[in-house]
Design a protein around this motif. Structure first.
Motif, mmCIF file in Angstrom:
data_model
loop_
_atom_site.group_PDB
_atom_site.id
_atom_site.type_symbol
_atom_site.label_atom_id
_atom_site.label_comp_id
_atom_site.label_asym_id
_atom_site.label_seq_id
_atom_site.Cartn_x
_atom_site.Cartn_y
_atom_site.Cartn_z
ATOM 1 N N VAL A 129 13.073 -40.096 36.416
ATOM 2 C CA VAL A 129 12.019 -40.063 35.613
ATOM 3 C C VAL A 129 10.688 -40.219 36.331
ATOM 4 O O VAL A 129 9.685 -39.643 35.993
ATOM 5 C CB VAL A 129 12.097 -41.368 34.582
ATOM 6 C CG1 VAL A 129 10.640 -41.199 33.476
ATOM 7 C CG2 VAL A 129 13.073 -40.989 33.414
ATOM 8 N N LYS A 130 10.565 -41.181 37.284
ATOM 9 C CA LYS A 130 9.388 -41.287 38.094
ATOM 10 C C LYS A 130 9.445 -40.329 39.172
ATOM 11 O O LYS A 130 8.195 -39.595 39.192
ATOM 12 C CB LYS A 130 9.699 -42.732 38.741
ATOM 13 C CG LYS A 130 9.085 -43.897 37.803
ATOM 14 C CD LYS A 130 7.670 -43.855 37.374
ATOM 15 C CE LYS A 130 7.401 -44.203 36.064
ATOM 16 N NZ LYS A 130 6.107 -44.077 35.700
ATOM 17 N N LEU A 131 10.367 -40.013 39.885
ATOM 18 C CA LEU A 131 10.200 -38.984 40.902
ATOM 19 C C LEU A 131 10.358 -37.481 40.451
ATOM 20 O O LEU A 131 10.044 -36.548 41.194
ATOM 21 C CB LEU A 131 11.314 -39.220 42.122
ATOM 22 C CG LEU A 131 11.181 -40.497 42.941
ATOM 23 C CD1 LEU A 131 11.891 -40.604 44.066
ATOM 24 C CD2 LEU A 131 9.456 -40.895 43.032
ATOM 25 N N GLN A 132 10.707 -37.450 39.368
ATOM 26 C CA GLN A 132 11.157 -36.225 38.656
ATOM 27 C C GLN A 132 11.847 -35.258 39.509
ATOM 28 O O GLN A 132 11.783 -34.153 39.574
ATOM 29 C CB GLN A 132 9.743 -35.301 38.445
ATOM 30 C CG GLN A 132 8.855 -36.298 37.243
ATOM 31 C CD GLN A 132 7.576 -35.523 37.086
ATOM 32 O OE1 GLN A 132 6.613 -35.674 38.065
ATOM 33 N NE2 GLN A 132 7.742 -34.592 36.143
ATOM 34 N N LEU A 133 13.151 -35.840 40.053
ATOM 35 C CA LEU A 133 14.019 -35.154 40.711
ATOM 36 C C LEU A 133 15.016 -34.500 39.637
ATOM 37 O O LEU A 133 15.028 -35.326 38.499
ATOM 38 C CB LEU A 133 14.811 -35.754 41.542
ATOM 39 C CG LEU A 133 14.111 -36.446 42.962
ATOM 40 C CD1 LEU A 133 14.780 -37.375 43.562
ATOM 41 C CD2 LEU A 133 13.679 -35.329 43.849
ATOM 42 N N ASN A 134 15.550 -33.578 39.951
ATOM 43 C CA ASN A 134 16.356 -32.923 39.035
ATOM 44 C C ASN A 134 17.441 -33.713 38.521
ATOM 45 O O ASN A 134 18.349 -34.473 39.426
ATOM 46 C CB ASN A 134 17.171 -31.487 39.567
ATOM 47 C CG ASN A 134 17.959 -30.980 38.723
ATOM 48 O OD1 ASN A 134 19.144 -31.107 38.528
ATOM 49 N ND2 ASN A 134 17.742 -29.574 38.090
ATOM 50 N N ALA A 135 17.741 -33.913 37.048
ATOM 51 C CA ALA A 135 18.775 -34.944 36.788
ATOM 52 C C ALA A 135 20.167 -34.759 36.993
ATOM 53 O O ALA A 135 21.060 -35.618 37.386
ATOM 54 C CB ALA A 135 18.663 -35.184 35.245
ATOM 55 N N PHE A 136 20.577 -33.559 37.037
ATOM 56 C CA PHE A 136 22.028 -32.913 37.236
ATOM 57 C C PHE A 136 22.297 -33.478 38.721
ATOM 58 O O PHE A 136 23.314 -34.165 39.000
ATOM 59 C CB PHE A 136 22.113 -31.438 37.069
ATOM 60 C CG PHE A 136 23.350 -30.937 37.286
ATOM 61 C CD1 PHE A 136 24.224 -30.749 36.015
ATOM 62 C CD2 PHE A 136 23.656 -30.515 38.471
ATOM 63 C CE1 PHE A 136 25.422 -30.303 36.164
ATOM 64 C CE2 PHE A 136 25.142 -30.115 38.621
ATOM 65 C CZ PHE A 136 25.965 -29.990 37.330
ATOM 66 N N ILE A 137 21.475 -33.100 39.520
ATOM 67 C CA ILE A 137 21.830 -33.238 40.954
ATOM 68 C C ILE A 137 21.763 -34.430 41.550
ATOM 69 O O ILE A 137 22.594 -34.720 42.383
ATOM 70 C CB ILE A 137 21.123 -31.814 41.855
ATOM 71 C CG1 ILE A 137 21.547 -32.059 43.183
ATOM 72 C CG2 ILE A 137 19.602 -32.116 41.872
ATOM 73 C CD1 ILE A 137 22.964 -31.316 43.430
ATOM 74 N N VAL A 138 20.517 -35.164 40.953
ATOM 75 C CA VAL A 138 20.507 -36.715 41.598
ATOM 76 C C VAL A 138 21.653 -37.463 40.723
ATOM 77 O O VAL A 138 22.381 -38.244 41.656
ATOM 78 C CB VAL A 138 19.134 -37.141 40.624
ATOM 79 C CG1 VAL A 138 19.282 -38.744 40.708
ATOM 80 C CG2 VAL A 138 17.873 -36.795 41.558
ATOM 81 N N THR A 139 22.321 -37.069 39.777
ATOM 82 C CA THR A 139 23.252 -37.879 39.176
ATOM 83 C C THR A 139 24.527 -37.575 39.712
ATOM 84 O O THR A 139 25.665 -38.304 39.721
ATOM 85 C CB THR A 139 23.175 -37.957 37.962
ATOM 86 O OG1 THR A 139 23.122 -36.869 37.027
ATOM 87 C CG2 THR A 139 21.990 -38.646 37.233
ATOM 88 N N LEU A 140 24.606 -36.256 40.232
ATOM 89 C CA LEU A 140 25.841 -35.906 40.973
ATOM 90 C C LEU A 140 25.920 -36.516 42.215
ATOM 91 O O LEU A 140 26.944 -37.055 42.544
ATOM 92 C CB LEU A 140 25.733 -34.252 41.015
ATOM 93 C CG LEU A 140 27.024 -33.581 41.870
ATOM 94 C CD1 LEU A 140 28.342 -33.993 41.267
ATOM 95 C CD2 LEU A 140 26.714 -32.208 41.727
ATOM 96 N N ALA A 141 24.790 -36.491 42.988
ATOM 97 C CA ALA A 141 24.885 -37.334 44.003
ATOM 98 C C ALA A 141 25.126 -38.754 43.915
ATOM 99 O O ALA A 141 25.965 -39.220 44.900
ATOM 100 C CB ALA A 141 23.332 -37.021 45.001
ATOM 101 N N MET A 142 24.624 -39.184 42.823
ATOM 102 C CA MET A 142 24.917 -40.754 42.861
ATOM 103 C C MET A 142 26.449 -40.843 42.448
ATOM 104 O O MET A 142 27.041 -41.922 42.908
ATOM 105 C CB MET A 142 24.182 -41.302 41.442
ATOM 106 C CG MET A 142 22.770 -41.510 42.003
ATOM 107 S SD MET A 142 22.455 -42.772 42.880
ATOM 108 C CE MET A 142 23.011 -44.239 42.033
#
Ligand SMILES: Nc1ncnc2c1ncn2[C@@H]1O[C@H](COP(=O)(O)OP(=O)(O)OP(=O)(O)O)[C@@H](O)[C@H]1O
Ligand SMILES: Nc1ncnc2c1ncn2[C@@H]1O[C@H](COP(=O)(O)OP(=O)(O)OP(=O)(O)O)[C@@H](O)[C@H]1O
Ligand SMILES: O[C@@H]1[C@@H](O)[C@H](O)OC[C@H]1O
Ligand SMILES: [Mg+2]
Ligand SMILES: [Mg+2]
Lengths: 331, 504, 325, 331
Positions: A129-142
Motif C-alpha cells: 500500500v505505501k511503497l506501491q510494490l506489486n502485491a503478487f510478487i511482494v507477497t510471493l517473496a514474503m
C-alpha cells in the motif's frame, strides 16, 4: 423503458454468482451419499467441518484482501510461522528447541501468535500500500522468506512440545463440534455481517470496485487496504493455530502449498481476482466443496494414483456447472 | 438532374436485444451521400447501439444494413467494414500502454514483408496529427493523454482510414470549445470533399450548426427523420422526450442580487498547485459561482484541490471561516463540501455497486450507530435519491452499470449532495447528459442555492454556467477575468479562449 | 511367535478381520511408488483386506484428514506412513478412541499408541553412507544432497551423516545442498557446487530415487563422471535401492547405495496389522524374520528392518527388492 | 502544453520498467564475483544458463499469456506431462512402463511431446476464451488434473529409459553452450522480434491493454488469445523436454511448484498481471536474476536451513531496488 426490464435479471444474476456453487455442492453430496452410506453420517460431516476449519479462516482472510483488489500469497507461510513463533516462546529451552529457559505462559504465547500474524500483515501492507510494490510478487517473496524463517528457526524440526492450549481449538469440542468449527463459523458470521451491514465492509467493496471513486467519496483507501492485510495476517495465524491443533504438531512444512487451495476455494466461490466482487457465503461454499470432495474421494476409494486427477476434474466440473447455472462469464 | 445516388448507409428494421432489454426496436436510418446526419435521443435511447450495428461490431437480431446499395459484409470481415465506415466510439478505444503512433495505426502498421517499420509508422503518425493540428507527441503513451488529446487522436485515427462515411458518437462531450470549433471546421472541409457524417451529440445547437438532417430515437424506436430546417429546437426536444414543453434553466441574471450581508461559505486564498497558481476567490451563501476555462486552464485542478483530491503546493481553503486540512477528502466532506467529480466513471461511481451504495458512499459513517450501514438504510437513501433526482431505474438495488449516462450522472449528483453540503462543487456536471436530464441536474443546483447554500460550477459549457451569479474565467493556470450574470455568449466564449473583443 | 505374545482375549475388536486402510506420504518418489505397489500384493499374501492406498501428497494435515476419513469408513486397522514423527499423533489419538490398531511405517511417532513401528533406521543410512565415503575419500570436500529439511527422514540422514563425518573423518569438509527431494534443484545445485569447488571428492545422495539421474547428469556435464577405480572418480553413495541405482553400481558410476526395503515395509506393515487386529500385543526382542524389536520410546515398539548397504559385491543379490521388480 | 513536456519523461519511465532489474542483477553479479572467485568463470556462467534454459522457455510462454491479460498456471504440469507422454510412447512396453511393444521412433515421440503441449493449450484456450471461464481457476484445475494424470500414467515411477534424443537438448553442446541455451536464446529473439516488429506481436499488447479496442481495430482477439495458450503449451512442453535432459530422468514430480518461480521471474521482470505491459527482455532479466541468485546462494554455502529465507529476501530486495531505480509504482 428498456432498462427497466433488464434490471431484475441483472440483479438476479449478481446474486446467483454467490449461489452458483450450491448445485455443484448438492451434486457432490448426493454422489457421496450414494457411493458410501457412511458419507452422510454425523461423524463424517463433523469430520469434514473439522478438517475445513483452518482453511476456512485463511480463505476468509484472503477473501477480504481480494475484495479490496489486492493479493496475499504469504498467508500460507503465516499459517506456519505464526504458531511456530508462539510455540518457540512457550516451549522451555530445556527441551532443546524453545527460546526461553522460563517460557511465556500459554495465553501470552497464543497472543504472540496473533501478533506475529498482524506484523506480517503490517509489513505486507507497508510494501504494497505505501511503497506501491506489486502485491503478487511482494507477497510471493514474503511467502518464501517466511517459509525460510520457519525452517531456519526450527531447524526443520517438528514442534509438538507446546502447552495444551495450542491444541485446544481443534481438539476441544462444544455441542459435538470442535471449537475451531465454532470459531470459523462465528468469524464468517461476524465478517459477513460487517461486509453487509457496516461502513467498513461496504468500503472494502468500494475500494475493490473502483479505488479512485472510493477515495473521492472520502473513504480512507490506503488505511483500510492496509488494515485488511493485517486482519488477513491475524486470521491466517488463527488458521495456523487450528491447523497445529488438528495435526497435533507443527512441522516446518505447515501451510506449504495451501495457498493454491485457498485461492481455489475463494475463486470457485465467486470471489473475483479483480476485486470488489463476491460474498463470504460464496467463499464458504468454495471451502466446503473442496472439503467434501476431498472426503468423498477417499470414501469412494478412487485409486491413489488417480485421485489427484479426479480431484482436479471435479473442481473443473463444479466450475463449469456454476458457469452454466449462473449463466455468466467469470472474472 | 440524375437519379439520387444510393444512400451511403441504409439500415432497415434493426432490432437488437441485450437479454431482456430491447436496445433497438425495428429502427431504420438512411444517410444520404455528402450530408452530415445527426442522431439524437435521450440517454439510453439506443444511439450507441445503433452505431455498433452500423460499424459491424455487433450483429442485430434482425434487420439489414447496406452500404451504397450493397449488403453489408459479414461481421467477421473487419477489413471490409473499415473500408465502408470509420467511427469514433463513445467509449475510448485507445490502448493505454501503446504509444499514440501505434494506436493510430493499430493492426495496419506500415510494414515490409511482415516487419513493422517503426520509423515510417512514427513519421506517418506525426504527419497525420500535424494535418489535424493535434499537438501531441507520437511517442507519448495513449494512456497518459488527457481526455481531449485522446479524443482528438481517436478522431484523427477514424478519419485516416480513408472511409467516405464517418460516425462520431458524442465527440464533443469531452472537448472544450476550441477543440470543438476545430472539429467542426474539419468536418466542413471533409464534407465538401464528399465525406458523409453521422453525428451524435446532446448539444442540440451543434446539430443545427453542422448537420443537414436529423434522426430522433426514443425508447429504442425510430421517431422521426427530417431536414434540420424542418424541426425547431423545441420540436426536436419534444420528439426526444415524447412530451411537449420547452426547456427552462434558471438564469443567474433573472435572480435578485445577493444581499450584501450574505456570509462567506468558501474562501480560497493564494491556492497553487500543479497546473494553477495563486488562485483566490470567495463564494457566499446563496451564490452560484461559475469557474470556466478551457480544459488546459487548470480549473479542474483548482476544484479538485478544494475538495481534497489533490494536495496544494501553497495557499489555504476555508469553509465557513474554518481552515480546511489540505489533501483530505474526508475532512472536506466533514467541513460540508460536496463534489461532483470530473469523470463519473473514474471518480464518481463504483459501477458494480448499486445505486443505493453509490449514493451513500460519502456518508457511510452517518447511516447508523457505530458505523452501521444497514442495507435498509442504504436502500432507503437510494430510493430517496431516485425520486429526488429523477433517476430512471428499477430500484435502489440496481447496479449503476445498468444505467444510462445521464442517469449515472444523477447518481453522482446524489452522492455529492448526500452529506447535505454547504458548498457544492460540480465539475462538468452535464457532460454526456441529454437535454432533459441536464435541465434536471441544473435545477438541483438552483434548489441548493435557494436553500441558502453555495454552489461552484466548474465547466466551460455555457448552459452549465447560465445559472451562475458570476463566472470566473481561468486561463493558463491563473484567474483571468470575472463576468457577472448577464454576460453575452460571445463575450464569455472569447474570454475563455483569451481573445479580446472590442468595446467590452 | 517370536517377539509377540498372544493376548488372552484382550481388546478383541474384530477378530483380526475387517478392512485395513493404508496411506502413502507421497507418490512422486520411486521409492514410495514401489511401496505403494507392494501394499496390495503384500496384503493379499498376508490375507489382509486392504483398501486402496490414500496419498497424503506431502501434507501432514491431509494425512490426518485421510486417517479420520478412513476411520469414519469403519476400517479395523490402519497402516500409516507418517510424514513426520509428531505430525501424526492427533490421528493416532483418534484411532485409539475408536479402538483401531495402527502400524506406523517408515517413521516412528513421537508419542501416541501404535501397535508396531516398521522402519529401517534413517540415522543408520546417513552413518553408513558417511563411513563408505569417508573410507574412500579421507581428505577433501564431499557434497551431501539433502532432502526436504522439513522432513524427519531427511533430517535424520543429514544429522547422522554430519555427526559421523565430524567424528570420524575430520579431514572431510561437507558441502550442503538442500534440494527438497527435487531433481532439478539437485542438478543445478550440484553443478554450481562443482563449478565453485572442482575438487569435490564425493557425493552423498539422500534419495537415489530422485537424485541419482540429476547427479549423474551434473557430473557428466562437469566431465567428472569416471568409473570406480579411475583416479578421477568422484565417490558417490546413494540411498533408496531402486533398480537404476543398482544399474549404476554395476556400471561403476556410483559406489554404493543403502537399500531402503520398500517390500519389507509393506510386508511387515501388513504382518503386524493383522496380528494387532487379532488382538495380539507385542514386546521387545528378536522377530521371526531376522530383525529385532526395540522399544525406542516408552510404549513404542519398533521392528527395525535391515537396510543393507549395496555395493558391487552384493548388487546382484536376488533378495534385494530393487532386483525383484 | 503541460503534457508535451511530460511525454518524453513518461516514455523514459515506461522503458525503464524493462530495464528496472538490471541494477539489481548487476549488484548480485558483483557480490557473486566478490564472494567467489569462480563465480564469473565461463564454466559457471554456462552452468547458470544451462540451469535456466527450461525455466526461460516456460517463462516465455507464461509471458505471452500474461501479455494478453490471461493466466496459465497449468504450464508447470505441462512441463511434466508432455515429455512423460512422449517418453511412454518411446519406451518399449517390455521395460515394464512404456505403452507400445514396438514404440514410436524418437523423432515422432518428441513431436508428440509438442503435440501434447499444444493440446493442453488448446483445451485451456477453449475453456478460457470460448467458454469464458475464469482463467486462474480453470488452469489451476488443469494443473491439478495434469499432475494427477502424470502420477497416474507413470504410476509415480521415474522414467529413465527414454531414447537419447530425449536428453539431447540439455546434454549436447554447440560452441560450448548446451543446445537448450541456444534454443531458449533463439526463442527469445524470435518472440521478442515478433512482439516488437510484427502485427501479431503488437496485437498481444493491444488485446492485453484493451480487448474491446483491439477488437474494434480489427484484431481477431479470441483467435489470438486462444493461439497464445497453444503456443504457451508448446513452449512449456519444450521446457519440460529440456528439464528432462538436464535432470537425466523424468520423475512424476517434474515441474512441481515451478509455476511460482515462473511468475516470480516474469513479474519481477516487469510483466504485469493485468496484461499488456512488459517486454521479453524484462522477463529474461527476471529469469537470469533467479538463476544467478540460486547459483550464488548454493556456491556461497549459506547454511541450508536459512537459504530459503535469504533467497526470498534477495528477491524482495531486488524488487525494491527496481522500484527505486524505475521510480514507478508496480502493477
Ligand atoms: N452491452 C449491453 N448489455 C446490456 N444492455 C445494453 C448493452 N449496451 C446497451 N444496452 C442497453 O441498451 C440501451 C441503449 O443503450 P445505448 O448505449 O445505445 O444508448 P445511447 O442512446 O447511446 O445513450 P447515451 O446517450 O447515454 O450514450 C440501454 O438502455 C442499455 O441498457
Ligand atoms: N454492461 C452494461 N450493461 C447494461 N447496459 C450497459 C452496459 N454498458 C453500457 N450500458 C448502457 O449503454 C449506454 C451507454 O453507456 P454509458 O452510460 O456508459 O455511456 P455514457 O455514460 O454516456 O459514457 P461517457 O461518459 O463515456 O459518455 C447506457 O445506456 C448504459 O445503460
Ligand atoms: O524417505 C524418502 C526417500 O528415501 C525417498 O526417496 O523420497 C522421499 C523420502 O520420504
Ligand atoms: Mg451512447
Ligand atoms: Mg453519453
Amino acid at each position: 423503458m428498456a432498462t427497466e426490464t433488464a434490471a431484475p435479471q441483472r440483479i438476479r444474476l449478481a446474486r446467483l454468482r454467490d449461489l452458483a456453487l450450491l448445485p455443484a455442492l448438492a451434486v457432490v453430496v448426493l454422489i457421496g451419499g450414494l457411493v458410501n452410506d457412511r458419507f452422510l453420517s454425523t461423524d463424517n460431516l463433523v469430520a469434514v467441518l473439522g478438517a475445513s476449519a483452518a482453511l476456512a479462516l485463511v480463505v476468509l482472510g484472503e477473501t477480504l484482501v481480494l475484495l479490496t483488489g489486492k493479493f496475499d500469497l504469504s498467508l500460507e507461510s503465516t499459517v506456519g510461522i505464526a504458531p511456530a513463533i508462539g510455540a518457540l516462546l512457550a516451549i522451555p529451552a530445556a527441551s532443546g528447541i524453545g527460546w526461553f529457559d522460563s517460557p511465556l505462559p500459554s495465553w501470552l504465547a497464543i497472543l504472540a501468535v496473533l501478533v506475529v500474524g498482524a506484523i506480517v500483515g503490517l509489513f505486507n501492507g507497508f510494501l504494497v500500500v505505501k511503497l506501491q510494490l506489486n502485491a503478487f510478487i511482494v507477497t510471493l517473496a514474503m511467502l518464501i522468506i517466511l517459509r525460510g524463517l520457519l525452517v531456519g528457526s526450527t531447524e526443520g524440526k517438528t514442534l509438538f512440545q507446546m502447552p495444551d492450549a495450542f491444541f485446544a481449538l481443534a481438539t476441544n469440542t462444544f455441542l459435538g463440534l470442535p471449537i475451531s468449527v465454532w470459531l470459523a463459523g462465528v468469524a464468517y458470521l461476524v465478517a459477513g455481517f460487517l461486509l453487509r451491514y457496516h461502513r467498513i465492509g461496504r468500503a472494502l467493496y468500494a475500494i475493490g470496485g473502483n479505488a479512485q471513486a472510493a477515495r473521492a467519496a472520502g473513504i480512507r483507501v490506503d488505511r483500510i487496504a492496509w488494515s485488511v492485510f493485517i486482519v488477513a495476517g491475524v486470521l491466517a495465524a488463527i488458521g495456523g493455530l487450528i491447523q497445529t491443533g488438528y495435526v497435533g504438531a507443527l512441522s516446518a512444512g505447515q501451510g506449504d502449498r495451501m495457498i493454491f487451495t485457498v485461492f481455489a476455494a475463494a475463486v470457485i466461490g465467486g470471489i473475483s481476482l479483480d476485486g470488489g466482487k463476491g460474498t463470504l457465503f460464496g467463499a464458504l461454499t468454495g471451502v466446503l466443496l473442496l472439503g467434501v470432495v476431498d472426503n468423498l474421494l477417499t470414501a469412494a476409494q478412487v485409486p491413489s494414483f488417480w485421485i489427484q486427477a479426479v480431484y482436479g476434474a471435479v473442481i473443473l466440473g463444479a466450475l463449469m456447472l456454476a458457469r452454466v447455472t449462473s449463466g455468466k462469464a467469470q472474472t | 438532374m440524375s437519379a439520387p445516388a444510393a444512400p451511403v448507409v441504409e439500415a432497415l428494421g434493426i432490432t437488437r436485444r441485450f437479454g431482456p432489454t430491447t436496445a433497438l426496436h425495428d429502427v431504420g436510418i438512411t444517410v444520404r451521400p455528402g450530408e452530415s446526419h445527426a442522431l439524437v435521443g435521450r440517454n439510453g435511447a439506443g444511439k450507441s447501439t445503433l452505431v455498433s450495428v452500423l460499424t459491424g461490431l455487433s450483429k442485430p437480431d434482425s434487420g439489414t444494413v447496406s452500404f451504397n446499395g450493397e449488403p453489408a459484409p459479414p461481421v467477421a470481415d473487419r477489413e471490409a467494414w473499415r473500408q465502408r465506415v470509420a467511427c469514433v466510439y463513445q467509449h475510448s478505444t485507445v490502448i493505454p500502454e501503446l504509444t499514440v503512433a501505434e494506436n493510430l495505426f493499430l493492426n495496419r502498421q506500415p510494414s515490409r514483408r511482415g516487419v513493422i517499420r517503426w520509423s515510417a509508422l512514427r513519421r506517418e503518425a506525426a504527419e497525420l496529427l500535424a494535418a489535424w493540428g493535434v499537438d501531441v507527441s507520437v511517442d507519448a503513451l495513449a494512456g497518459e493523454l488527457d481526455v481531449e488529446q485522446r479524443q482528438l487522436v481517436e478522431i484523427a485515427r477514424a478519419l485516416s482510414y480513408g472511409a467516405r462515411f464517418i460516425i462520431l458518437d458524442e465527440p464533443t462531450a469531452q472537448l472544450d470549445s476550441h477543440a470543438i470549433a476545430r472539429l467542426f471546421e474539419r468536418m466542413h472541409q471533409l464534407q465538401s470533399a464528399g465525406v458523409t457524417f453521422l453525428f451524435i451529440s446532446h448539444h442540440l445547437q451543434e446539430v443545427y450548426e453542422v448537420c443537414q438532417a436529423v434522426t430522433v430515437l426514443r425508447d429504442a424506436r425510430h421517431i422521426v427523420t427530417a431536414p434540420v430546417g424542418d424541426l425547431s429546437r423545441s420540436q426536436l426536444v419534444d420528439a426526444m422526450t415524447g412530451e411537449s414543453g420547452g426547456l427552462a434553466v434558471a438564469d443567474g441574471a433573472e435572480r435578485e442580487p445577493l444581499p450584501d450581508n450574505a456570509s462567506v461559505a468558501l474562501s480560497v486564498r493564494g491556492l497553487s498547485g500543479a497546473g494553477f497558481a495563486d488562485v483566490s476567490f470567495r463564494l457566499r451563501r446563496g451564490e452560484v459561482l461559475g469557474l470556466a476555462g478551457s480544459n488546459a486552464s487548470g480549473k479542474h485542478q483548482v476544484a479538485e484541490t478544494v475538495y481534497g483530491l489533490r494536495k496544494p503546493d501553497a495557499g489555504a481553503v476555508e469553509v465557513g471561516g474554518v481552515p480546511l486540512k489540505p489533501g483530505d477528502v474526508l475532512a472536506a466532506l466533514h467541513a460540508g463540501i460536496g463534489c461532483v467529480p470530473r469523470s463519473r466513471h473514474d471518480q464518481g461511481l463504483v459501477l458494480g455497486m448499486s445505486i443505493g451504495d453509490n449514493a451513500t458512499m460519502s456518508v457511510l459513517d452517518r447511516l447508523g450507530p457505530a458505523g452501521f450501514a444497514a442495507p435498509k438504510a442504504v436502500r432507503g437513501k437510494g430510493t430517496t435519491a431516485i425520486a429526488e433526482y429523477g433517476v430512471v431505474a428499477k430500484d435502489a438495488d440496481q447496479p449503476v452499470s445498468d444505467l444510462s449516462g445521464g442517469n449515472q450522472q444523477k447518481v453522482v449528483m446524489a452522492r455529492a449532495l448526500a452529506n447535505d453540503p454547504d458548498v457544492l462543487i460540480m465539475i462538468n456536471p452535464t457532460a454526456g447528459v441529454d437535454v432533459k436530464s441536464k435541465q434536471a441536474l441544473l435545477a438541483v443546483a438552483d434548489r441548493v442555492r435557494a436553500e441558502g447554500k453555495a454552489v461552484l460550477i466548474v465547466s466551460d459549457e455555457l448552459d452549465d454556467l447560465r445559472p451562475c451569479d458570476r463566472v470566473l474565467v481561468m486561463r493558463a493556470g491563473i484567474l483571468a477575468a470575472e463576468h457577472p450574470a448577464g454576460w453575452a455568449d460571445g463575450e464569455l466564449v472569447a474570454s475563455i479562449e483569451g481573445v479580446e473583443l472590442d468595446g467590452d | 511367535g517370536c517377539g509377540t505374545t498372544n493376548s488372552p482375549g484382550g481388546q478383541q475388536n474384530s477378530g483380526g478381520t475387517g478392512q485395513v486402510g493404508a496411506t502413502v506420504p507421497l507418490l512422486t518418489s520411486p521409492f514410495w511408488q514401489a511401496y505403494n505397489n507392494y501394499v496390495p500384493k503384500m496384503a493379499t499374501e498376508a490375507g489382509v483386506q486392504a483398501l486402496p492406498t490414500v496419498n497424503a501428497n506431502s501434507d501432514p494435515a491431509k494425512l490426518i484428514t485421510d486417517m479420520t476419513n478412513l476411520l469414519n469408513q469403519g476400517v479395523k486397522g490402519l497402516v500409516v506412513t507418517p510424514l513426520d514423527s509428531a505430525a501424526v499423533v492427533a490421528g493416532l489419538a483418534q484411532a485409539d478412541r475408536k479402538g483401531v490398531p495402527v502400524v506406523a511405517v517408515d517413521v516412528a511417532p513421537e508419542s501416541g499408541k501404535v501397535a508396531m513401528v516398521v522402519r529401517a533406521d534413517n540415522r543408520a543410512y546417513g552413518t553408513k553412507a558417511c563411513e563408505h565415503i569417508g573410507e574412500k575419500v579421507k581428505q577433501g570436500k564431499v557434497v551431501q544432497i539433502q532432502g526436504d529439511l522439513a522432513s524427519v527422514n531427511g533430517r535424520d540422514r543429514s544429522e547422522a551423516f554430519r555427526e559421523c563425518m565430524t567424528g570420524k573423518f575430520p579431514g572431510i569438509q561437507i558441502l550442503d545442498l538442500p534440494a527438497e527431494w527435487k531433481a532439478e534443484k539437485a542438478s543445478s545445485g550440484l553443478e554450481s557446487l562443482l563449478t565453485a569447488n572442482p575438487d569435490v571428492k564425493g557425493v552423498y545422495m539422500q534419495a537415489g530415487g530422485v537424485y541419482l539421474a540429476p547427479t549423474l547428469q551434473a557430473l557428466r556435464r562437469k566431465d567428472l563422471l569416471h568409473p570406480v577405480g579411475d583416479p578421477r572418480h568422484v565417490v558417490a553413495v546413494s540411498n533408496d535401492g531402486i533398480p537404476q541405482e543398482f544399474e549404476a553400481i554395476r556400471k561403476g558410476e556410483i559406489d554404493a547405495t543403502v537399500s531402503q526395503p520398500a517390500d519389507a515395509y509393506a510386508k511387515y506393515g501388513m504382518y503386524w496389522i493383522k496380528k494387532a487386529m487379532a488382538g495380539e500385543t507385542f514386546k521387545a526382542g528378536p522377530t521371526d524374520h531376522g530383525s529385532t524389536i526395540v522399544e525406542v520410546r516408552p510404549g513404542i515398539l519398533e521392528d527395525q528392518l535391515p537396510a543393507p548397504l549395496v555395493t558391487k559385491a552384493n548388487v546382484d543379490d536376488k533378495a534385494l527388492w530393487g532386483n525383484q521388480l
